[in-house]
Scaffold this motif. Structure first.
Motif, PDB file in Angstrom:
ATOM      1  N   THR A  80       0.604  -1.288   0.236  1.00 38.15           N
ATOM      2  CA  THR A  80       0.019  -0.099  -0.417  1.00 38.15           C
ATOM      3  C   THR A  80       0.891   0.933   0.098  1.00 38.15           C
ATOM      4  N   TYR A 113      -5.881  -1.559  -1.734  1.00 34.64           N
ATOM      5  CA  TYR A 113      -7.558  -1.732  -1.818  1.00 34.64           C
ATOM      6  C   TYR A 113      -7.542  -2.405  -0.450  1.00 34.64           C
ATOM      7  N   SER A 165      -8.412   0.330   6.553  1.00 36.49           N
ATOM      8  CA  SER A 165      -6.754   1.043   6.758  1.00 36.49           C
ATOM      9  C   SER A 165      -7.240   0.860   8.671  1.00 36.49           C
ATOM     10  N   PHE A 192      -2.302   3.899   3.403  1.00 32.95           N
ATOM     11  CA  PHE A 192      -2.077   4.669   2.353  1.00 32.95           C
ATOM     12  C   PHE A 192      -3.601   4.093   1.611  1.00 32.95           C
ATOM     13  N   ARG A 242      -6.689   2.923   0.071  1.00 37.93           N
ATOM     14  CA  ARG A 242      -8.044   3.553  -0.391  1.00 37.93           C
ATOM     15  C   ARG A 242      -9.273   2.812  -0.972  1.00 37.93           C
ATOM     16  N   ASP A 253      -8.449   2.602 -12.014  1.00 36.92           N
ATOM     17  CA  ASP A 253      -7.659   1.964 -11.431  1.00 36.92           C
ATOM     18  C   ASP A 253      -6.496   1.022 -11.548  1.00 36.92           C
TER      19      ASP A 253
END
Length: 365
Positions: A89, A125, A128, A137, A139, A145
């Motif tokens: 990530t 992906y 968190s 990081f 998301r 994407d």
């Protein structure tokens, strides 16, 4: 380039005592069925396949550039004949940099290096709240994407936390597009795991680690894996997962296969190394963040094999779990097995399971 090896050869039909002839691919296997316990010959088994590799030899996949080649070379010395370079990530520009280098390594295998089959996109992906050793990081994923990232390197595996809004639909879209999705770094429930499998997820990332655990009233993501998975990866360094839990998984998941989750510290002395944007410390056989969190491993696949045999698996079963099942998981019928027409990816072991020789696509290291 051609050659022949004699010994106890592990074929899909069992052990054969004889000779295997090869060039870049296996030509023929001659011999008779045998029980290796009745002789003292070397073992010849399929080369190891590692689907979760972050680093080695002081190099980290996220560095980009030539790091992937150095990583592929150090793992080849330990019998890994093909691997997936695995991302962390990270900010988008870091992931782009890493994937471009992975794509170049896939297209151009260098002498002495394991074949880089593609990328395992372990981040971003993920949840968190269950980062493990990943930088924060994380998301949510969008199909566009992922499709853009796939232009840089073959995305062979994508780790996803299915409980994130929109991710279940994405799992379906990715699976329909032929991408292999697995569940990991997740706070999801048992029900989330079952739903993800129903939407096309195929496996689990480092089973037990960075996922909701098993409780008899809340089975969690571990429970979903143990109850329903055909495939899952596991780190058998005997630090990440207790031997007893490994035995539970072996009984529950038919095609449990092993990965190293290795870091830049693999093959290196104790000290500080990079894991993505994290600084990690290698000491006492493990790799950890400053707070003590395990941060990948220094495991190599030859040691993974020995650890499995030490847990009571016979060599043929252990071999499947460091090679054949990973190949099957990715749909690679020409790797992970010794058979005419398959790539000549082979390791030769002495009777104590120490490496004597490694062949990658027929090349002797």
């Amino acid at each position: 380039m051609s050659g022949a090896i004699k010994g106890n050869i592990l074929t899909s039909a069992g052990w054969v005592r004889g000779e295997i002839a090869f060039s870049d691919r296996i030509g023929a296997i001659h011999g008779a069925s045998t029980d290796p316990a009745t002789n003292g010959d070397d073992y010849v088994i399929p080369g190891f396949i590692d689907l979760h590799v972050h680093g080695g030899a002081g190099k980290d996949v996220m560095e980009g550039g030539d790091a992937v080649h150095a990583i592929a070379a150090i793992h080849a010395k330990h019998g890994t004949t093909s691997l997936l370079a695995t991302t962390m990530t990270a900010p988008p520009e870091d992931i782009d940099l890493a994937l471009k280098a992975i794509g170049e390594a896939c297209a151009n295998r260098r002498p002495g290096c394991a074949r880089v089959l593609g990328a395992h996109l372990e981040g971003p992906y993920i949840n968190s709240g269950k980062l493990g050793a990943q930088p924060n990081f994380a998301r949510a994923a969008k199909l566009a994407d992922v499709q853009r990232l796939a232009t840089f390197a073959p995305l062979k595996l994508i780790t996803v936390a299915p409980e994130i809004a929109g991710h279940l639909q994405l799992v379906r879209e990715l699976a329909d597009a032929g991408m292999r999705v697995q569940i990991g770094h997740t706070l999801g429930s048992y029900e989330d795991g079952v739903a993800a499998l129903e939407h096309g997820a195929a496996g689990f990332t480092h089973l037990f680690n960075a996922m909701s655990g098993l409780h008899h009233r809340e089975p969690g993501m571990v429970g979903a894996a143990l109850a329903h998975a055909q495939y899952a990866e596991l780190i058998p360094d005997l630090l990440h997962v207790h031997p007893g839990a490994i035995k539970v998984a072996l009984r529950a998941i038919p095609h449990l296969y092993c990965v190293t989750d290795s870091t830049a510290a693999t093959g290196m002395p104790d000290g500080e190394y990079m894991l993505g944007r994290h600084t990690v410390q290698k000491c006492m056989g493990g790799v950890r963040l400053p707070d003590g969190t395990l941060a990948g491993s220094t495991l190599t696949m030859d040691q993974a094999l020995r650890n499995l045999v030490g847990l009571g698996l016979d060599l043929a079963d252990a071999s499947a779990r460091v090679s054949t099942y990973a190949a099957d998981y990715l749909g690679l019928q020409e790797r992970g097995r010794l058979a005419p027409g398959a790539w000549a990816d082979m390791v030769v072991l002495d009777r104590d399971l120490n490496l004597k020789a490694v062949y990658i696509e027929g090349e002797l290291l």
